[in-house]
Design an enzyme around this catalytic site. Structure first.
Site, PDB file in Angstrom:
ATOM      1  N   HIS B 168      25.578 -17.223 -14.359  1.00 51.06           N
ATOM      2  CA  HIS B 168      24.870 -17.586 -15.592  1.00 51.06           C
ATOM      3  C   HIS B 168      25.577 -18.689 -16.367  1.00 51.06           C
ATOM      4  CE1 HIS B 168      22.685 -13.897 -14.749  1.00 51.06           C
ATOM      5  NE2 HIS B 168      21.931 -14.048 -15.810  1.00 51.06           N
ATOM      6  N   GLY B 219      19.405 -20.478 -12.907  1.00 48.23           N
ATOM      7  CA  GLY B 219      18.805 -19.244 -12.406  1.00 48.23           C
ATOM      8  C   GLY B 219      18.153 -18.472 -13.538  1.00 48.23           C
ATOM      9  N   GLU B 353      12.500  -6.303 -14.264  1.00 42.98           N
ATOM     10  CA  GLU B 353      12.239  -6.525 -15.695  1.00 42.98           C
ATOM     11  C   GLU B 353      11.130  -7.571 -15.853  1.00 42.98           C
ATOM     12  OE1 GLU B 353      16.535  -5.593 -17.509  1.00 42.98           O
ATOM     13  OE2 GLU B 353      16.359  -7.694 -16.913  1.00 42.98           O
ATOM     14  N   GLU B 369      10.492  -5.440 -22.765  1.00 43.73           N
ATOM     15  CA  GLU B 369      11.838  -5.617 -23.309  1.00 43.73           C
ATOM     16  C   GLU B 369      11.785  -6.346 -24.655  1.00 43.73           C
ATOM     17  OE1 GLU B 369      14.513  -7.469 -20.514  1.00 43.73           O
ATOM     18  OE2 GLU B 369      15.937  -7.980 -22.104  1.00 43.73           O
ATOM     19  N   CYS B 371      13.826  -8.438 -25.882  1.00 46.65           N
ATOM     20  CA  CYS B 371      14.135  -9.854 -25.693  1.00 46.65           C
ATOM     21  C   CYS B 371      12.942 -10.652 -25.175  1.00 46.65           C
ATOM     22  CB  CYS B 371      15.279 -10.034 -24.700  1.00 46.65           C
ATOM     23  SG  CYS B 371      16.873  -9.629 -25.399  1.00 46.65           S
ATOM     24  N   CYS B 449      21.940  -7.631 -24.574  1.00 44.96           N
ATOM     25  CA  CYS B 449      21.204  -8.847 -24.917  1.00 44.96           C
ATOM     26  C   CYS B 449      20.260  -8.638 -26.093  1.00 44.96           C
ATOM     27  CB  CYS B 449      20.450  -9.392 -23.700  1.00 44.96           C
ATOM     28  SG  CYS B 449      19.147  -8.331 -23.111  1.00 44.96           S
ATOM     29  N   CYS B 450      19.640  -7.464 -26.186  1.00 44.52           N
ATOM     30  CA  CYS B 450      18.586  -7.308 -27.187  1.00 44.52           C
ATOM     31  C   CYS B 450      19.087  -7.268 -28.630  1.00 44.52           C
ATOM     32  CB  CYS B 450      17.724  -6.092 -26.871  1.00 44.52           C
ATOM     33  SG  CYS B 450      16.840  -6.247 -25.297  1.00 44.52           S
TER      34      CYS B 450
END
Lengths: 701, 701
Positions: B168, B219, B353, B369, B371, B449-450
């Site tokens: 990432h 990605g 997801e 989700e 996000c 992340c959220c």
């Protein structure tokens, strides 16, 4: 075990099935499934993944011969008629190694069992010869000490029984034994039975309660019931005791599987400490989480579960073990009151091919494996042997005519492993959560458990239809048959004819003059009012869903039973969230379904109108006759092309339609298309008209 | 790009949010989420899995210092106030290695972005000081060549950019850039912005269309929109061009990811040959299956998808790229017409997801989700910037008030990653297919992340509520705010007050005398008839869901808009199988739900009676005020204890009940319990009374 009435299965040699419906299923097995399977076991099916099953036996036999060189002279079997010889083109890249699943041996065993049953109903010298040769090949693989599992014979005996949890030696042994007993009982030939006994003796020497013996038990159950069968065939108590040991040992602490797998034990213990997993959840998959007498809920891998429960029921009967019987009852009730599809399918989740929690019976992601429903039939028959109660036979009938038969195509050439109650092909193709739900039957499976299991069950259906005690013939399922039975040493003959499952008339001719024969005829739960004829002089009694008939038999007596078969609407327990506001249609023992090709796409937009009367007509699916049902209902008009995803709700536009039902077991024979068993029903929770009377009170919550 | 009206986001420094509703959400973020997150980033939360985020920066900085010894003098940052210093008890077993997820750096970036936005609305010297120190620590990790990803700085730069598909780096770069721009715009400080530019320059040297440069792309998308932001902040075209390269390069053949991963390419090719998988299905997860202009259906990982589409929309606007805009429109429509929950949630399956196929929107296994819904808001705002059309703003509002807010507890202390529309806690605990569906919010997540994404979004809500062109202020969402805007060099002030989302009255005071200010006020799709006051002398026009207002402004003008907020019943497109025969309740922008604690267990047994009128009352949940809705309906009487699993269907006994609805975003704040958005409705497909008129004809099928 007071109030129990024990009965035993009828020898298949004393029954001849003449039934139009079942005879044609048996003929499919005889003419399609058994020959196809034999080709598959020998890796001769073009385009199919090789099975390697018979090849593994051949390699194992070769290893034995090499050992014996200079010792006992090994006589290589002679093969004829498409026997077990290697394919001429046995690929060169294959080595003398084991190929296929670790439980590949069992494919042969299920095949030989099906062959055995088939031979009792349809003698076939050529087939019997092939079977005899196959048996020779298998027996040649048996080691001197009696051990007979090709995986470890080929890969090294030092690891034998080192992984009971995941490997399948005791499972393969169980199937071998079932096949061996069946072949012996069908043909009188004991070659394979002797091999099974030798293997059983080896196992009995290795496992047991005595000091120094291994305290393990099977990871995948079946040996429990197989050993009972071996005991009943041979009278050797040690086989019964070994089965009893496996049953009693299961789930005791410390867990045997933990000793085998200290790493998983440690991991699990860490997870437990973190609160991620409760200790008692371990081994539910294997039904080894608790001692069997403490198990109250059917859990884990559904096939394993019902195989275990079948063995437990056998043992409860033979040892008159009340606590084991009580556990069987609880587990039975757990299944049929909380965990069974209306089709008799069990195992609601594909994760672990397992039971889900009570009342969780999703229709579109169901697992409902054919083998699990077959195992439920095993369990039911064994419970019936303890106590003739129609509760068991009703479920057995439900599973036979619906989930199990659905497992095989009408031409006997393709099979379902998974039997959903609702299918949208697009979902099966695009939604990974439904990849296990196939919309069309498959030719064969890498893990080919269901087709041969189906073959052995269908071929032996008479042993589920009937059981007997000294003076009584129990008729659990109605089908055309000729039965002979000895009562007090005197021969009686009972001839049954019926058009089940399409018509509810049963005719029974009895030749039992001078005998004390008693008949016990099941009164199906789907029929509220039956009618009987020919019982004028008989003494009759209804008990636990059976009509008991005794009389001073004439030279020939004829009885008739009439079970009306109106289509009926079935509702599910309100705890089954997936079925709320919906109905299934049944007629007699048959569950019906809607298919897209008869009803158009978007079956979810259909609603059945319970105020209307159904219509029944004769028809056929792919040339196979069947009764079809239609019922008036509505179709919600589908959305305009490109309609918004959400809109202000309004009463939907509807059109009247005729819902066209076909028997569930016949679905997916004409094309890949939508199918649905549970359909919305009009009439629920209306606030108008009739239903107002049912409103109890306004309750503020 | 004719007929487009471009607008830009409003600087947060020219808006002050005064809104009761949103201000309290922002205060939760400021007082709860940001401090908690800071502790989490520094591994100081008791009982929580350490993040290692700031620690990784510290280790990377140390590596830099070691390199610099004898060279440039490195000045170690001084830490104060619970800054980035190592915990005194930094465990000894930790080595100078990278810990945590490969994208752990991005946690800092999302935090600094939230901090930046928060500072614009609530200056806080102490917080700014902590942020400055954190920035120092991060910048100290940057390598001489501009590279700044701690995973590879610590593990070795030789593998940099070797696994764009799964690692990432470009994702972390994107978040770093977003944070850097935000902090610069909020505080005027460019320390982090310069670091982001140096990293961007490094990347622009490495990737690009020129010979010899790498032809890869991210990605996990985000760099695309981040680079646009960097371009807009700095005016440097090379950042725009790099973003454009990434967008154009995506999905071209041969696939770049195949060159990176030849083994998976080979496997996939073998599967394709066997017919198991189609070639074009590859890389859907990454939206890299086709060049972006050829993509018509939203597929794959939902967060990645909407991040990409946001970057595409940015690019379409800046380059006036019609074909890119057309792709954005198709993808937008694919989402909102076929793949979005009524809550504005997206991503129907936990597997990957990801988006599922069109109309597959299961309520109980939803992924949805937080996000992803946030990303949908990003996409919507960018589409609005191209063309002010309420289609986009309506979805933005839906996502904000429902899916996104549901992601955070009312006390700001726990979070949902997954936002289902139907929950039965027993299923979440026992059914592995629903393990991802939590029935209560979680403290923090390993993959966090959220929560930080939510923090940055809520803190910057004003930049979604408003955009502007030279003379026009676009009001997309209604909330209390004080806005200043220059029109032809003259200052105007617009003061908005409202009690959204609970009341539909909006008051707008304008001080714009002598300017050509134009207001564009969104007319929400949930309101059929609005009323306006104070427009007597104005020139007004309705277009694409906006009310445009121009007038010769007085010293101070006051306008009022009234948007009636009756509760309304929402139906779903009939292709959504899960929602057929069901309704959701909405009022204004708020989606409502039923909870077990207000309605008893077994929410699936409730039916809403559409013939009845709803009632709205003021109330509160956990002390937070809200409008509650109740609606008459029925409850099907639950089964007797131990009732049979199947029975002859009969009209269910029902009782009248009051269905008590609360706002969906407030669910699961009082206890773990059942929740349901879609409820069965009475009135569909009845064959009595009114509905008879709608029956079109009897159609034989």
């Amino acid at each position: 075990m007071d109030s129990k009435v024990f009965s035993r299965e009828l020898s298949l040699r004393s029954v001849r099935v003449t039934d139009a419906f079942w005879k044609s299923e048996m003929e499919l097995v005889r003419t399609e499934v058994i020959p196809y399977q034999w080709e598959a076991l020998n890796d001769r099916v073009e385009g199919a993944e090789p099975s390697y099953c018979m090849r593994n036996f051949r390699i194992a036999g070769k290893i034995n011969r090499e050992k014996c060189e200079g010792g006992e002279t090994y006589e290589a079997p002679q093969y004829t008629f498409r026997g077990c010889e290697a394919k001429p083109e046995d690929p060169e890249h294959l080595k003398d190694e084991f190929y296929g699943f670790v439980f590949q041996d069992s494919d042969f065993s299920k095949w030989i069992e099906a062959v055995a049953y088939s031979l009792t109903q349809h003698p076939d010298a050529e087939l019997e010869k092939v079977a005899d040769e196959a048996i020779e090949l298998v027996c040649a693989a048996q080691q001197e000490d009696g051990y007979l599992d090709t995986y470890y014979i080929i890969n090294g005996r030092d690891k034998t029984f080192s992984n009971l949890r995941d490997h399948h030696e005791l499972y393969c042994f169980g199937h071998l034994t079932e096949g061996a007993v069946a072949y012996y009982q069908a043909t009188g030939k004991d070659r394979l039975l002797r091999a099974a006994c030798r293997f059983a003796d080896f196992i009995a020497d290795y496992f047991g309660p005595e000091d120094g013996k291994c305290k393990g038990y099977p990871g995948h159950e079946i040996a429990e019931m197989a050993l009972v069968r071996l005991y009943e065939a041979t009278g050797e108590e040690r086989y019964l005791n070994l089965s009893s040991f496996f049953i009693d040992q299961r789930g005791t602490r410390p867990y045997y599987f933990d000793a085998e797998h200290p790493e998983s034990a440690r991991e699990c213990s860490e997870m437990t400490q973190k609160g991620d997993q409760k200790d008692e959840l371990r081994f539910q998959y294997h039904q080894a989480h608790l001692p069997v007498r403490e198990q109250e809920e059917a859990v884990g891998h559904a096939v394993r579960a019902v195989y275990l429960y079948s063995g437990m029921a056998d043992m409860a009967r033979l040892k008159q073990d009340e606590s084991l019987y009580a556990a069987c009852e609880k587990l039975w009730n757990s299944i049929v009151n909380e965990k069974m599809y209306v089709t008799g399918g069990i195992g609601a989740t594909h994760i672990g091919e397992a039971f889900s929690y009570p009342y969780d019976l999703p229709n579109d992601t169901a697992y409902s494996e054919t083998c699990a429903s077959i195992g439920l039939i095993f369990f039911a028959r064994r419970m019936l042997q303890i106590r003739p109660d129609a509760r068991y036979a009703n479920v057995m009938e439900r599973a036979f005519y619906n989930c199990v038969l659905a497992g095989m195509a009408l031409d006997g050439k393709s099979f379902f492993y998974v039997n959903p109650l609702e299918v949208v092909p697009e979902a099966s193709h695009k939604d990974e959560r439904k990849f296990h739900v196939k919309a069309v039957r498959q030719k064969w499976f890498g893990c080919a458990c269901c087709p041969p299991n189906l073959a052995r069950l269908v071929s032996s259906i008479a042993s589920y239809a009937y059981t007997e005690s000294a003076d009584t013939l129990f008729v659990h399922l109605y089908m055309g048959s000729e039965i002979t039975k000895l009562v007090n040493g005197q021969k009686t003959a009972i001839s049954i004819s019926s058009d089940f499952p399409w018509e509810g008339t049963v005719q029974i001719r009895v030749r039992a003059k001078g005998t004390g024969l008693r008949l016990a005829l099941r009164l199906p739960d789907w029929c509220e009012n039956y009618r009987a004829e020919g019982l004028e002089k008989a003494r009759t009694e209804e008990k636990d869903g059976y009509l008991y008939i005794q009389k001073d038999w004439d030279e020939e007596d004829t009885l008739q039973l009439f079970f009306p078969m109106q289509p009926r609407l079935i509702g599910a327990n309100s705890n089954v969230r997936e079925d709320v506001g919906k109905v299934a249609v049944m007629r007699g023992p048959i569950v019906y379904c809607l298919e897209e090709m008869d009803n158009g796409a978007n079956l979810h937009l259909l609603t059945l109108d319970a105020e209307e009367e159904p219509a029944v007509s004769g028809g056929e699916i792919c040339g196979v006759p069947a009764k079809l049902v239609s019922w008036r209902g509505f179709r919600q008009s589908p959305e305009e092309e490109g309609g918004a995803l959400y809109h202000i709700w309004h009463k939907e536009e509807i059109e009247l339609v005729e819902l066209k039902y076909i028997p569930y077991y016949m679905w997916a024979n004409r094309s890949e298309n939508e199918m649905q068993v549970w359909t919305r029903v009009a009439g629920t929770n209306e606030n108008e008209g009739e239903s107002h009377k049912k409103i109890k009170h306004l309750k503020k919550i």
